[in-house]
Scaffold this motif. Structure first.
Motif, mmCIF file in Angstrom:
data_model
loop_
_atom_site.group_PDB
_atom_site.id
_atom_site.type_symbol
_atom_site.label_atom_id
_atom_site.label_comp_id
_atom_site.label_asym_id
_atom_site.label_seq_id
_atom_site.Cartn_x
_atom_site.Cartn_y
_atom_site.Cartn_z
ATOM 1 N N MET A 140 55.711 49.870 52.164
ATOM 2 C CA MET A 140 55.139 49.359 50.936
ATOM 3 C C MET A 140 55.628 47.885 51.058
ATOM 4 N N THR A 141 54.817 46.823 50.569
ATOM 5 C CA THR A 141 55.208 45.367 50.456
ATOM 6 C C THR A 141 55.006 45.147 48.776
ATOM 7 N N ILE A 142 56.073 44.721 48.425
ATOM 8 C CA ILE A 142 55.847 44.265 46.999
ATOM 9 C C ILE A 142 56.189 42.912 46.968
ATOM 10 N N ASP A 143 54.885 42.047 46.494
ATOM 11 C CA ASP A 143 55.269 40.587 46.238
ATOM 12 C C ASP A 143 55.401 39.999 44.793
ATOM 13 N N VAL A 144 56.321 39.611 44.539
ATOM 14 C CA VAL A 144 56.922 39.220 42.980
ATOM 15 C C VAL A 144 56.569 37.867 42.666
ATOM 16 N N PRO A 145 55.478 37.599 41.653
ATOM 17 C CA PRO A 145 55.154 36.148 41.370
ATOM 18 C C PRO A 145 56.542 35.493 40.499
ATOM 19 N N GLU A 146 56.270 34.452 40.464
ATOM 20 C CA GLU A 146 57.324 33.352 39.619
ATOM 21 C C GLU A 146 57.430 34.044 38.294
ATOM 22 N N ASP A 147 55.977 34.093 37.777
ATOM 23 C CA ASP A 147 56.146 34.763 36.139
ATOM 24 C C ASP A 147 55.724 36.207 36.135
ATOM 25 N N LEU A 148 56.609 36.825 35.237
ATOM 26 C CA LEU A 148 56.366 38.409 35.335
ATOM 27 C C LEU A 148 56.238 38.455 33.730
ATOM 28 N N LYS A 149 55.368 39.472 33.458
ATOM 29 C CA LYS A 149 55.017 40.236 31.965
ATOM 30 C C LYS A 149 56.337 41.027 31.740
ATOM 31 N N TRP A 150 56.842 41.072 30.579
ATOM 32 C CA TRP A 150 57.969 41.847 30.390
ATOM 33 C C TRP A 150 57.589 43.032 29.162
ATOM 34 N N GLU A 151 56.583 43.065 29.011
ATOM 35 C CA GLU A 151 56.339 44.391 28.060
ATOM 36 C C GLU A 151 55.619 45.583 28.961
ATOM 37 N N THR A 152 56.301 46.611 28.743
ATOM 38 C CA THR A 152 55.808 47.803 29.739
ATOM 39 C C THR A 152 54.867 48.684 28.901
ATOM 40 N N PRO A 153 53.606 49.214 29.156
ATOM 41 C CA PRO A 153 52.833 49.986 28.659
ATOM 42 C C PRO A 153 53.023 51.061 28.295
ATOM 43 N N SER A 154 52.636 52.150 27.239
ATOM 44 C CA SER A 154 53.617 53.076 26.862
ATOM 45 C C SER A 154 52.695 54.533 27.646
ATOM 46 N N ASP A 155 51.407 54.252 28.215
ATOM 47 C CA ASP A 155 50.961 55.345 28.892
ATOM 48 C C ASP A 155 51.540 55.695 30.145
ATOM 49 N N LEU A 156 51.980 54.342 30.865
ATOM 50 C CA LEU A 156 52.642 54.499 32.287
ATOM 51 C C LEU A 156 54.110 55.049 31.982
ATOM 52 N N VAL A 157 54.704 54.268 31.310
ATOM 53 C CA VAL A 157 56.160 54.817 30.676
ATOM 54 C C VAL A 157 56.275 56.323 30.453
ATOM 55 N N ARG A 158 55.442 56.613 29.617
ATOM 56 C CA ARG A 158 55.574 58.133 29.226
ATOM 57 C C ARG A 158 55.122 59.129 30.378
ATOM 58 N N LYS A 159 54.402 58.744 31.456
ATOM 59 C CA LYS A 159 54.395 59.543 32.412
ATOM 60 C C LYS A 159 55.576 59.983 33.062
ATOM 61 N N MET A 160 56.417 58.995 33.152
ATOM 62 C CA MET A 160 57.496 59.315 34.001
ATOM 63 C C MET A 160 58.774 58.482 33.452
ATOM 64 N N ARG A 161 59.815 59.339 33.351
ATOM 65 C CA ARG A 161 61.261 58.842 32.693
ATOM 66 C C ARG A 161 61.698 57.702 33.674
ATOM 67 N N ALA A 179 53.331 42.340 39.690
ATOM 68 C CA ALA A 179 53.467 42.275 41.323
ATOM 69 C C ALA A 179 52.348 42.569 41.977
ATOM 70 N N GLU A 180 52.461 42.319 43.230
ATOM 71 C CA GLU A 180 51.280 42.595 44.160
ATOM 72 C C GLU A 180 51.854 43.762 45.055
ATOM 73 N N ILE A 181 51.004 44.716 45.090
ATOM 74 C CA ILE A 181 51.599 45.869 46.162
ATOM 75 C C ILE A 181 50.720 46.448 46.941
ATOM 76 N N GLU A 182 50.866 46.421 48.391
ATOM 77 C CA GLU A 182 50.445 47.266 49.291
ATOM 78 C C GLU A 182 51.313 48.295 49.770
ATOM 79 N N PHE A 183 50.359 49.498 49.965
ATOM 80 C CA PHE A 183 51.148 50.691 50.439
ATOM 81 C C PHE A 183 50.268 51.324 51.417
#
Ligand code: UD1
Length: 434
Positions: A75-96, A66-70
């Protein structure tokens, strides 16, 4: 954004004045995650608080494509046609709350990988309800090397009954159902106002949602969702924390921009303790000049019961009550990490399992204390504002996750506080809670 890690508080000054409630962190996070349901479209959010957790979610969405302006709360979130679907553990572990992207990714991409959130400072916090419900909707879920791997060739609408009205699980399934054809019904759903805000967002995006705010929520999905605008509701936990800052310092604080109904459970307990709030359509104030209050018994519960996210802060106020109070924590299994730090300031608290008995004392004294999680940190600041002498609250990084412009707001009410550079006192607690 401020990153200072310690706050010096010279206590004993009654706080007085008005502050405006920020947008709700716990409403903004799921609405941001819901943007992933879009394809080549955008979601515009207003009244978004500028908080560490919001930046963590924004980084996670950016990682997924996603592209985000804040800026200035918009906040505007632009979501492309194609997305990744694997989330990185460093970000996920920061916040439940990162687990909120799981349902949207499975619905949108047919696949998701999410490192399993571990325990945190407020309890074990599994996500088994989320996973069981996704399985019922047709996802295959495997746990490999500490990560959830979900995949599906097509989800189907169904009836889901949660064992407990989990906020995150209700939100994850509402979002999944918004892109699943047919009607999904969630029984024993969470009833928090933040669920209604997410339902507003999903309706604006073109899904049909009914029953939000009750324990049965029905979602009729659409094949394709559309661009939408959503306003985030006020943060009832932040607003309530400022009200208690006024109370614990025996001052007079008003919070604007909040529907008093959101704080009803707190206000009714305060009334029982002898403190009556003045309310209007969109503000609440407490005049506690020269006031005292009595001990009360509180049990934390899902909304509309007393919020667990206010348990440490009300405990701080009850430490200075006339008489004895009892708090029973029924939502999380270990949310008393702050008690040891409270005792260092002279609070008298006994823990028996998930229950604490508080013997009110007339005065507490400043000390160096460590925040174990977000709301524990807020509660220690409240104690510091009321204490005799100087208090240093360390590990403020937890507090920046949830309180926007905290220092400015407290100073505008007359608090004598100073941010200190990061100290030697390393963080004693690791937290991905709240
Ligand atoms: C949300 C809030 C958090 C608040 C909590 C309870 C956000 C971002 N966070 O967290 O601030 O403290 O609601 O009001 O909105 N549980 C399970 N299995 C599950 C899910 C939950 O056993 O799959 C248990 C949890 O361990 C906990 C209880 O259910 O004991 C409530 O958790 P839940 O309502 O899911 O909280 P969160 O959504 O994580």
């Amino acid at each position: 954004m401020l990153t200072s890690d310690r706050m010096l508080i010279r206590g004993g000054r009654p706080l007085s004045g008005r502050v405006r409630a920020q947008g709700a962190k716990n409403a903004a996070l799921p609405v941001m995650a819901a943007s992933l349901l879009l394809k080549g479209r955008s979601l515009k959010l207003s009244r978004v608080p500028d908080l560490q957790d919001i930046h963590t979610m924004a980084d996670l969405l950016r990682h997924l494509g996603a592209e985000i302006e804040f800026k200035d709360g918009t906040m505007t979130i632009d979501v492309p046609e194609d997305l990744k679907w694997e989330t990185p553990s460093d970000l996920v572990r920061k916040m439940r709350a990162s687990s909120l992207v799981l349902g949207p990714l499975v619905a949108r991409c047919g696949r998701a990988v999410l490192p399993l959130p571990g325990g945190c400072a407020i309890g074990s916090r599994p996500i088994d309800f989320h996973l069981k419900a996704l399985t019922r909707m047709g996802a295959e879920i495997d746990l490999e090397q500490g990560s959830v791997h979900a995949r599906t060739d097509g989800l189907s609408a169904t009836r889901i009954n949660f064992d407990f009205p989990s906020v995150g699980a209700t939100e994850n399934i509402m979002m999944t159902a918004a892109l699943t054809e047919g009607e999904t019904t969630i029984e024993n759903a969470a009833r928090e106002p933040e669920i209604e805000n997410l339902a507003d967002a999903l309706r604006a995006m073109g899904a049909s949602v009914e029953g939000d705010g009750t324990s049965t929520v029905s979602v009729k999905g659409a094949r394709d969702l559309v661009s939408a605008k959503v306003t985030i509701i006020p943060d009832r936990i932040e607003a309530s924390t400022y009200l208690l800052a006024g109370m614990i310092t025996r001052g007079r604080v008003a919070v604007d921009g909040i529907d008093p109904a959101y704080a009803a459970a707190l206000l009714s307990k305060l009334e029982e303790a002898g403190i009556t709030a003045a309310t209007s359509d969109d503000s609440v104030s407490l005049d506690c000049r020269g006031a005292g209050w009595n001990g009360v018994t509180i049990k934390t519960l899902p909304y509309p019961g007393f919020p667990t996210d206010m348990q440490p802060q009300i405990m701080a106020a009850l430490c200075l009550a006339d008489g004895t109070s009892i708090i029973h924590e029924s939502v999380f299994d270990s949310r008393y990490m702050h008690v040891g730090e409270f005792r260092r300031m002279g609070c008298k608290i006994d823990i028996q399992g998930n229950t604490v008995v508080i013997t009110g004392v007339p005065q507490i004294s400043g000390a160096e204390v460590h925040a174990s999680d977000l709301r524990a940190g807020a509660a220690l600041i409240l104690l510091g504002l009321a204490a005799e002498g100087e208090t240093v609250v360390c590990a403020l990084k937890h507090v920046w996750r949830g309180y926007e412009r905290l220092t400015d707001k407290l100073r505008s009410l007359g608090a004598d506080i100073e941010l200190l550079p990061d100290g030697e006192s390393a963080d004693k607690f690791d937290d991905a809670g709240d």
